[in-house]
Design a protein around this motif. Structure first.
Motif, mmCIF file in Angstrom:
data_model
loop_
_atom_site.group_PDB
_atom_site.id
_atom_site.type_symbol
_atom_site.label_atom_id
_atom_site.label_comp_id
_atom_site.label_asym_id
_atom_site.label_seq_id
_atom_site.Cartn_x
_atom_site.Cartn_y
_atom_site.Cartn_z
ATOM 1 N N PHE A 104 -0.940 22.483 -41.904
ATOM 2 C CA PHE A 104 -1.538 21.315 -42.544
ATOM 3 C C PHE A 104 -0.738 20.989 -43.797
ATOM 4 O O PHE A 104 -0.140 21.872 -44.416
ATOM 5 C CB PHE A 104 -3.003 21.567 -42.906
ATOM 6 N N LYS A 105 -0.709 19.739 -44.159
ATOM 7 C CA LYS A 105 0.000 19.320 -45.355
ATOM 8 C C LYS A 105 -0.961 19.268 -46.541
ATOM 9 O O LYS A 105 -1.967 18.550 -46.513
ATOM 10 C CB LYS A 105 0.635 17.938 -45.142
ATOM 11 N N ALA A 106 -0.645 20.040 -47.579
ATOM 12 C CA ALA A 106 -1.509 20.067 -48.760
ATOM 13 C C ALA A 106 -1.604 18.691 -49.417
ATOM 14 O O ALA A 106 -2.619 18.357 -50.043
ATOM 15 C CB ALA A 106 -0.984 21.103 -49.749
ATOM 16 N N LYS A 107 -0.560 17.879 -49.263
ATOM 17 C CA LYS A 107 -0.575 16.538 -49.851
ATOM 18 C C LYS A 107 -1.747 15.719 -49.316
ATOM 19 O O LYS A 107 -2.330 14.898 -50.024
ATOM 20 C CB LYS A 107 0.736 15.811 -49.527
ATOM 21 N N LYS A 108 -2.074 15.932 -48.050
ATOM 22 C CA LYS A 108 -3.177 15.186 -47.448
ATOM 23 C C LYS A 108 -4.497 15.437 -48.165
ATOM 24 O O LYS A 108 -5.335 14.542 -48.294
ATOM 25 C CB LYS A 108 -3.341 15.581 -45.970
ATOM 26 N N ILE A 109 -4.665 16.659 -48.623
ATOM 27 C CA ILE A 109 -5.918 17.027 -49.289
ATOM 28 C C ILE A 109 -6.082 16.234 -50.575
ATOM 29 O O ILE A 109 -7.153 15.679 -50.855
ATOM 30 C CB ILE A 109 -5.949 18.540 -49.569
ATOM 31 N N LEU A 110 -5.011 16.160 -51.358
ATOM 32 C CA LEU A 110 -5.084 15.442 -52.632
ATOM 33 C C LEU A 110 -5.296 13.948 -52.427
ATOM 34 O O LEU A 110 -5.918 13.280 -53.254
ATOM 35 C CB LEU A 110 -3.811 15.694 -53.440
ATOM 36 N N LEU A 129 -4.071 26.654 -44.335
ATOM 37 C CA LEU A 129 -3.089 26.536 -45.409
ATOM 38 C C LEU A 129 -2.381 27.859 -45.645
ATOM 39 O O LEU A 129 -2.979 28.926 -45.528
ATOM 40 C CB LEU A 129 -3.776 26.090 -46.698
ATOM 41 N N SER A 130 -1.110 27.781 -46.013
ATOM 42 C CA SER A 130 -0.336 28.971 -46.383
ATOM 43 C C SER A 130 -0.413 29.157 -47.895
ATOM 44 O O SER A 130 -0.898 28.280 -48.618
ATOM 45 C CB SER A 130 1.120 28.814 -45.952
ATOM 46 N N THR A 131 0.074 30.280 -48.381
ATOM 47 C CA THR A 131 0.079 30.487 -49.838
ATOM 48 C C THR A 131 1.016 29.500 -50.527
ATOM 49 O O THR A 131 0.804 29.168 -51.695
ATOM 50 C CB THR A 131 0.493 31.930 -50.185
ATOM 51 N N SER A 132 2.027 29.006 -49.833
ATOM 52 C CA SER A 132 2.889 27.969 -50.433
ATOM 53 C C SER A 132 2.095 26.680 -50.619
ATOM 54 O O SER A 132 2.294 25.956 -51.608
ATOM 55 C CB SER A 132 4.131 27.719 -49.575
ATOM 56 N N ASP A 133 1.181 26.369 -49.684
ATOM 57 C CA ASP A 133 0.310 25.197 -49.836
ATOM 58 C C ASP A 133 -0.639 25.378 -51.023
ATOM 59 O O ASP A 133 -0.896 24.434 -51.780
ATOM 60 C CB ASP A 133 -0.508 24.977 -48.571
ATOM 61 N N LEU A 134 -1.177 26.586 -51.172
ATOM 62 C CA LEU A 134 -2.064 26.867 -52.304
ATOM 63 C C LEU A 134 -1.298 26.731 -53.619
ATOM 64 O O LEU A 134 -1.832 26.213 -54.609
ATOM 65 C CB LEU A 134 -2.656 28.268 -52.174
ATOM 66 N N HIS A 135 -0.051 27.185 -53.616
ATOM 67 C CA HIS A 135 0.805 27.047 -54.802
ATOM 68 C C HIS A 135 0.995 25.572 -55.137
ATOM 69 O O HIS A 135 0.903 25.174 -56.307
ATOM 70 C CB HIS A 135 2.155 27.720 -54.538
ATOM 71 N N TYR A 136 1.234 24.767 -54.121
ATOM 72 C CA TYR A 136 1.426 23.323 -54.316
ATOM 73 C C TYR A 136 0.178 22.704 -54.947
ATOM 74 O O TYR A 136 0.272 21.934 -55.913
ATOM 75 C CB TYR A 136 1.729 22.663 -52.970
ATOM 76 N N LEU A 137 -0.992 23.005 -54.399
ATOM 77 C CA LEU A 137 -2.236 22.448 -54.932
ATOM 78 C C LEU A 137 -2.455 22.870 -56.380
ATOM 79 O O LEU A 137 -2.897 22.074 -57.220
ATOM 80 C CB LEU A 137 -3.418 22.901 -54.066
ATOM 81 N N ASN A 138 -2.167 24.120 -56.666
ATOM 82 C CA ASN A 138 -2.333 24.636 -58.020
ATOM 83 C C ASN A 138 -1.410 23.923 -59.013
ATOM 84 O O ASN A 138 -1.833 23.505 -60.096
ATOM 85 C CB ASN A 138 -2.078 26.137 -58.030
#
Length: 437
Positions: A104-110, A129-138
């Protein structure tokens, strides 16, 4: 100087709960209960899920996956037809083994949420989500990620249940879940990838029981992070003490029997302790009189199959898959809830039983360590010791009426001290007050 109303734990936090599971069904309902719990405390909470919902739910957003994510979900649903099942030991639940592949793309969540979040709470991560996605959101929001442990997945290189493997205390590798003798196997690569992003992100792990908290303290992935423990939120509008006779009447259960309640799972799911349950019930039957045998009736929620019917040593009623309201009634109707799990991060049914004032007999694992106290709120047997579990059931069933009432009150008092939603919400607020700006 007097602090403004928005200071610390009084702040109206904007929170996004992230979950791969259906937030209104089975164990995934913890997302809904957590949303309700936090909203009631004055927060503004949305659920974002990758699960396909059959209808629209208030404050719930569904996001679609990448082509890779769709392929992996289809592959998982069809296994072992499209992959060699011998590459994985199903007891370890090696779901989402490749940490570097985003489904999944973290950008979609935002883009989907209507506010700037103060925090994210991450629950079920399977194929999400991967930990890289969590890093992006953070990094994009400066909001901390509270990784709430539904099982061991946050602290391992791939498995959801490690059993006796202590790889998660090092850097994984030599993984029994993938039959590996290689120190640099996929789980080690996952570990290295997760550690890198966890180290450079504000990701905070939260255990849901003492069992998990002890695992978390040994985890090499979160060695440099603060550790917290918060019990799972439970809907106290449903799971509360009730009239035993009325509950039995509504479910069509016998009024004149001692009822032992348990949840039926696949007989092949080793960690849920089906084999140990049957052995314990047979031991119990062999220890009591014919009159007592006739006095015991089993009530079972969940699956009904021929093998289970054949194995059960007492009269029984299968209630099928229960909605939340009827599940609460089943707890209220029972004299004791038995949980035979031998490898489990919960299960949530122990929390629910205690909140209904129903004693629990279980093995020494999961949340039983927090909630099941011998002679007080039930009986906690030594792990896998079926004689001990049978003895505990026998003692509870043979208690005099006054003793049973006292044990039920003990359960209620314990739930009021540590399991009520307002207590859970306050603990989350305390963490947020220390980690948001």
């Amino acid at each position: 100087m007097e602090q403004p109303e928005e200071f610390g734990t009084n702040k109206k936090y904007n929170i996004v709960i992230l979950t791969a599971s259906h937030p209104y069904k089975v164990s995934g309902i913890v997302a809904f209960d957590l949303m309700q719990c936090l909203n009631q405390s004055g927060c503004n909470v949305k659920i974002v899920t990758s699960s396909r919902l059959e209808k629209k739910y208030e404050n719930t957003i569904t996001i679609t996956g990448t082509l890779l994510g769709i392929y992996q979900r289809l592959k998982n649903r069809l296994k072992p037809k499209v992959q060699n099942e011998h590459l994985f030991d199903s007891n370890y639940y090696m779901d989402g083994i490749d940490e570097k592949k985003s489904t999944f793309k973290a950008k979609k969540i935002l883009k989907k949420i209507s506010f700037k979040p103060d925090a994210f709470i991450y629950l079920f991560p399977q194929f999400f989500l991967s930990t890289s996605d969590l890093h992006y959101l953070n990094k994009k929001t400066n909001a901390p990620i509270l990784w709430y442990m539904m099982d061991m997945a946050p602290i391992t290189g791939g498995c959801h249940y490690a059993w006796d493997c202590l790889g998660y205390t090092k850097e994984c590798g030599h993984c029994p879940g993938i039959y590996s003798n290689n120190s640099k196997d996929k789980t080690n690569l996952n570990w290295l990838n997760k550690f890198d992003f966890i180290e450079k992100s504000n990701i905070i792990p939260i255990a849901a029981s003492q069992w998990q908290f002890d695992q978390l303290k040994r985890s090499s992935l979160f060695i440099n992070k603060p550790h917290y423990k918060i019990h799972l939120p439970i809907n106290n509008d449903l799971f509360k003490p009730g009239n035993k006779s009325e509950a039995r009447n509504q479910l069509g259960l016998p009024q004149d029997k001692q009822l032992i309640f348990f949840g039926a799972v696949s007989v092949k799911e080793i960690r849920k302790g089906y084999k140990e349950l049957i052995e314990s019930l047979i031991i119990l039957k062999n220890q009591i009189s014919e009159e007592q045998i006739k006095d015991i009736h089993l009530i079972i929620a969940g699956r009904n199959n021929e093998k289970m019917i054949k194995d059960l040593p007492f009269s029984h009623t299968f209630l099928g898959f229960l909605n939340y309201s009827n599940l609460a009634l089943a707890f209220q109707a029972a004299n004791v809830f038995v949980c035979p799990s031998i490898e489990d991060s919960g299960p949530m049914m122990i929390n629910q039983s205690i909140m209904c004032g129903t004693p629990v007999a279980s093995f020494e694992m999961g949340v039983a360590i927090d909630l099941v106290h011998n002679g007080v709120t039930g009986h906690r047997a030594k792990l896998r010791d079926c004689n001990d579990l049978a003895s505990g059931l026998k003692n509870i069933l043979e208690m005099k009426t006054a003793e049973k009432e006292r044990m039920s009150l003990n359960c209620i008092e314990l739930s009021q001290k540590i399991l009520q939603p307002n207590i859970i919400a306050e603990k989350f607020r305390e963490i947020l007050s220390k980690n948001t700006y």
